[in-house]
Design an enzyme around this catalytic site. Structure first.
Site, PDB file in Angstrom:
ATOM      1  N   ASP A  50      -0.489  27.180  -7.523  1.00 37.66           N
ATOM      2  CA  ASP A  50      -1.942  27.474  -7.579  1.00 37.66           C
ATOM      3  C   ASP A  50      -2.290  26.601  -8.898  1.00 37.66           C
ATOM      4  O   ASP A  50      -2.917  27.259  -9.789  1.00 37.66           O
ATOM      5  CB  ASP A  50      -2.328  29.061  -7.851  1.00 37.66           C
ATOM      6  CG  ASP A  50      -3.964  29.313  -7.921  1.00 37.66           C
ATOM      7  OD1 ASP A  50      -4.572  28.523  -7.366  1.00 37.66           O
ATOM      8  OD2 ASP A  50      -4.132  30.458  -8.365  1.00 37.66           O
ATOM      9  N   LEU A  51      -2.285  25.518  -8.686  1.00 31.86           N
ATOM     10  CA  LEU A  51      -2.841  24.678  -9.921  1.00 31.86           C
ATOM     11  C   LEU A  51      -4.303  24.366  -9.945  1.00 31.86           C
ATOM     12  O   LEU A  51      -4.868  23.645  -9.103  1.00 31.86           O
ATOM     13  CB  LEU A  51      -2.148  23.333  -9.767  1.00 31.86           C
ATOM     14  CG  LEU A  51      -2.323  22.305 -10.990  1.00 31.86           C
ATOM     15  CD1 LEU A  51      -1.715  22.825 -12.252  1.00 31.86           C
ATOM     16  CD2 LEU A  51      -1.681  20.810 -10.858  1.00 31.86           C
TER      17      LEU A  51
END
Length: 249
Positions: free
Chosen positions: A175-176
């Site tokens: 989940d960048l």
């Protein structure tokens, strides 16, 4: 592959009809029990974190230092079934234990991540709940905050270099987004939130997937800025990333 760490300690516990375990850093904590993961047990020493995420996180002023407590919560359609329960697949595959061990491995590789202090799970039947306690990074601001305030003056090049460094180590961040990239007062960058992250052999496909996710995050958070401006900023980030990747760090 995450290596064995002799400084980890494991403490089993029971709560109601469930049973669980706590994995903790015995260099930082002499002992651990379930109260570590209850905001209520901390009283006024715990206050909710309100920036980004789905909730379920608190700043904690603990005897062992300023910390962050995060309870694992589901989002999207899955939350309609259960907000905080996950399917049991074994202790080593719990979200909390996996993230705890991944963070410790990243620290061994000298990457800038907060130090995990303790992780727990509580199993009841086919499901479990989980939580993670980690050190708090002081005086930091997210890339999302920098972008909203400074726009073109945000640390775009430093962000690209930071991501390249993690990718070179093999981190595939699940989940960048702009809330999970932090910079301290000295301009040093950090990554947070390694839930579902994995270490892989560096490859173009998953690296680009990470970067595209970040790009979408920046567009979503652009506020009054035009898409063109955001795309230009992201292009600066991506150029810095490619240069850092080409240098090998």
């Amino acid at each position: 592959m995450v290596s064995f760490d002799a400084t980890e300690a494991l403490a089993p516990y029971r709560e109601g009809r469930g049973y669980g375990a706590i994995l903790f850093d015995r260099e930082r904590l002499r002992q651990a029990d379930a109260s570590l993961f209850s905001p209520q047990s901390w009283g006024d020493r715990a206050r909710p974190v309100d920036a980004g995420g789905r909730g379920g996180a608190w700043f904690v002023d603990a005897p062992f230092g300023h910390s962050v407590l995060r309870q694992y919560l589901r989002g999207g359609m899955a939350a309609r079934v259960s907000r905080d329960r996950y399917l049991w697949k074994g202790a080593g595959r719990t979200r909390s234990f996996a993230e705890f061990r991944l963070m410790r491995e990243l620290i061994k590789r000298k990457l800038p991540v907060p130090r995990p202090l303790a992780a727990c799970y509580l199993r009841e039947g086919l499901g479990y709940r989980a939580a993670l306690l980690m050190e708090r990074l002081e005086n930091v601001r997210s890339l999302a905050e920098h972008a909203q305030v400074a726009g073109r003056g945000a640390p775009w090049e430093a962000t690209g270099q930071l991501i390249a460094r993690f990718h070179r180590a093999g981190l595939d961040h699940a989940d960048l987004n702009a809330h999970n990239i932090l910079f301290d007062a000295g301009g040093h960058g950090w990554l947070i939130d390694f839930d579902r992250g994995v270490l892989r052999i560096p490859a173009t496909r998953w690296r680009e997937r990470n970067l595209k996710r970040l790009h979408r995050s920046l567009l979503k958070l652009r506020g009054n800025r035009s898409r063109e401006d955001v795309d230009k900023d992201y292009a600066r980030l991506h150029r810095a990333y490619e240069l850092a990747w080409g240098r090998g760090y």
